[in-house]
Design an enzyme around this catalytic site. Structure first.
Site, PDB file in Angstrom:
ATOM      1  N   ASP A 244       5.572  14.395   2.480  1.00 54.55           N
ATOM      2  CA  ASP A 244       4.508  15.130   1.775  1.00 54.55           C
ATOM      3  C   ASP A 244       3.436  14.156   1.288  1.00 54.55           C
ATOM      4  OD1 ASP A 244       5.960  13.987  -0.273  1.00 54.55           O
ATOM      5  OD2 ASP A 244       6.341  15.875  -1.349  1.00 54.55           O
ATOM      6  N   SER A 245       3.621  12.856   1.578  1.00 55.65           N
ATOM      7  CA  SER A 245       2.530  11.894   1.397  1.00 55.65           C
ATOM      8  C   SER A 245       1.325  12.311   2.229  1.00 55.65           C
ATOM      9  CB  SER A 245       2.987  10.488   1.815  1.00 55.65           C
ATOM     10  OG  SER A 245       3.574  10.508   3.100  1.00 55.65           O
TER      11      SER A 245
ATOM     12  N   ASP B 124       9.891  16.459   4.765  1.00 58.05           N
ATOM     13  CA  ASP B 124       9.952  16.648   3.316  1.00 58.05           C
ATOM     14  C   ASP B 124       9.927  18.120   2.948  1.00 58.05           C
ATOM     15  OD1 ASP B 124      10.234  14.545   1.512  1.00 58.05           O
ATOM     16  OD2 ASP B 124       8.174  13.859   1.805  1.00 58.05           O
TER      17      ASP B 124
ATOM     18  N   GLU C 165      13.113   5.077  -4.153  1.00 54.40           N
ATOM     19  CA  GLU C 165      11.703   4.639  -4.197  1.00 54.40           C
ATOM     20  C   GLU C 165      11.410   3.925  -5.509  1.00 54.40           C
ATOM     21  OE1 GLU C 165       8.803   7.582  -3.086  1.00 54.40           O
ATOM     22  OE2 GLU C 165       7.119   6.311  -3.695  1.00 54.40           O
TER      23      GLU C 165
ATOM     24  N   GLU D   8      13.500  15.772  -3.329  1.00 57.99           N
ATOM     25  CA  GLU D   8      13.506  14.855  -4.467  1.00 57.99           C
ATOM     26  C   GLU D   8      14.398  15.443  -5.545  1.00 57.99           C
ATOM     27  OE1 GLU D   8       9.491  14.081  -5.759  1.00 57.99           O
ATOM     28  OE2 GLU D   8       8.846  13.529  -3.741  1.00 57.99           O
TER      29      GLU D   8
ATOM     30  N   LYS E 236      14.379  16.411   3.498  1.00 56.39           N
ATOM     31  CA  LYS E 236      14.470  15.499   2.346  1.00 56.39           C
ATOM     32  C   LYS E 236      13.978  16.223   1.112  1.00 56.39           C
ATOM     33  CE  LYS E 236      11.533  11.793   1.761  1.00 56.39           C
ATOM     34  NZ  LYS E 236      10.829  12.066   0.499  1.00 56.39           N
TER      35      LYS E 236
END
Ligand code: KIV
Length: 275
Positions: free
Chosen positions: A56-57, A95, A193, A126, A124
């Site tokens: 999602d960067s 993501d 991270e 978070e 993925k």
């Protein structure tokens, strides 16, 4: 009928979760990169990268936002579908964007879309202990999951900025507990991270599943960087862990290959990229 596919498969077998697990056991570093379109995905594949993330960067490097928060599930699916077209060997992970996994049922429905519409093989998300039930639910439906700990960019407004996590003893202990709990819940990979290198090393040695780091020191089982940081396309202030692999090279493929080689040979990350 499928002879050409069998031959290609024998020469460059596609990476899967078992390959990644074996790389950890064998001590072979896992080289990962982000990608957002088919053309770069082809180059990333040719570079020898093992794992590709449609991160999602993309909200920051493609869409121009300040954070990843505005990224939608449809955005990730769109880019993932393009990346899937350019990849053959690397394992493809996508993501789950902000607020797309707030309940087990929502997470399952959205992970299915990432896989069926986007072509992702792993999702993925978070989260720490709050995501254990979601990870367990996805794993119980045979969905491969990566749990992202440490700096969680989707929490930027709650945390108050993009800053190193786990510096204090209690925060470090909590992260270790979270990593263990997520592994027990069925996470196939843990991504760390922006944490102190010593904590990255500890968590990596305590887990059986592969641990991928970004700004988590040299001792994780693999490294990931944002493609645009590797190619020095990103403007403005770069994170400490980023390295410009285009320096002295004349093509994006040469830079990506140099990155993969630097990860495999343990030349990257160097002390100046660590916390
Ligand atoms: O979105 C992303 O690209 C990521 C990496 C920075 C790990 O999560």
């Amino acid at each position: 009928m499928y002879k050409h596919l069998q031959e290609r498969q024998a020469a460059r077998p596609p990476v899967n979760v078992a390959t990644l697990a074996k790389m950890k056991v064998d001590g072979e570093k896992i080289a990962c990169l982000t990608a957002y379109d088919a053309s770069f995905a082809e180059l990333v594949d040719q570079s020898g990268a093992d794992l590709v993330l449609v991160g999602d960067s993309l909200g920051m490097v493609i869409q121009g936002h300040d954070t990843t928060v505005p990224v939608t599930l449809d955005n990730v699916i769109y880019h993932c579908r393009a990346v899937a077209k350019g990849l053959y060997r690397p394992f493809l992970m996508a993501d789950m964007p902000f607020m797309t996994y707030t309940s087990r049922e929502q997470a399952l429905a959205n992970a299915v879309r990432l896989m069926q519409e986007g072509g992702a093989k792993m999702v993925k998300l978070e989260g720490g202990s709050g995501q254990v039930q979601v990870v367990e639910f996805l794993a119980s439906h045979d969905i491969a999951v990566c749990a992202h700990l440490g700096l969680k960019p989707q929490s930027v407004h709650k945390v108050g900025g993009f800053r190193v996590q786990g510096r204090e003893q209690e925060a470090a202990e909590q992260m270790k507990r979270d990593a263990k709990a997520l592994e027990s819940a069925g996470a196939d990979i843990v991504l760390l991270e922006c944490i102190p290198a010593a904590l990255g090393a500890e968590i990596t040695s305590e887990l059986d599943v592969p641990v991928i780091g970004i700004g988590a020191g040299p001792d994780t089982d693999g490294q990931i960087l944002v493609l645009y940081d590797v190619l020095d396309i990103t403007t403005g202030r770069k994170p400490r862990f980023a390295r410009n692999f285009m320096a002295g090279l004349d093509s994006p493929l040469a830079a990506l290959t140099a990155y993969v080689e630097a990860v495999k040979s343990r030349e990257y990350p160097a002390p100046e990229h660590c916390f």
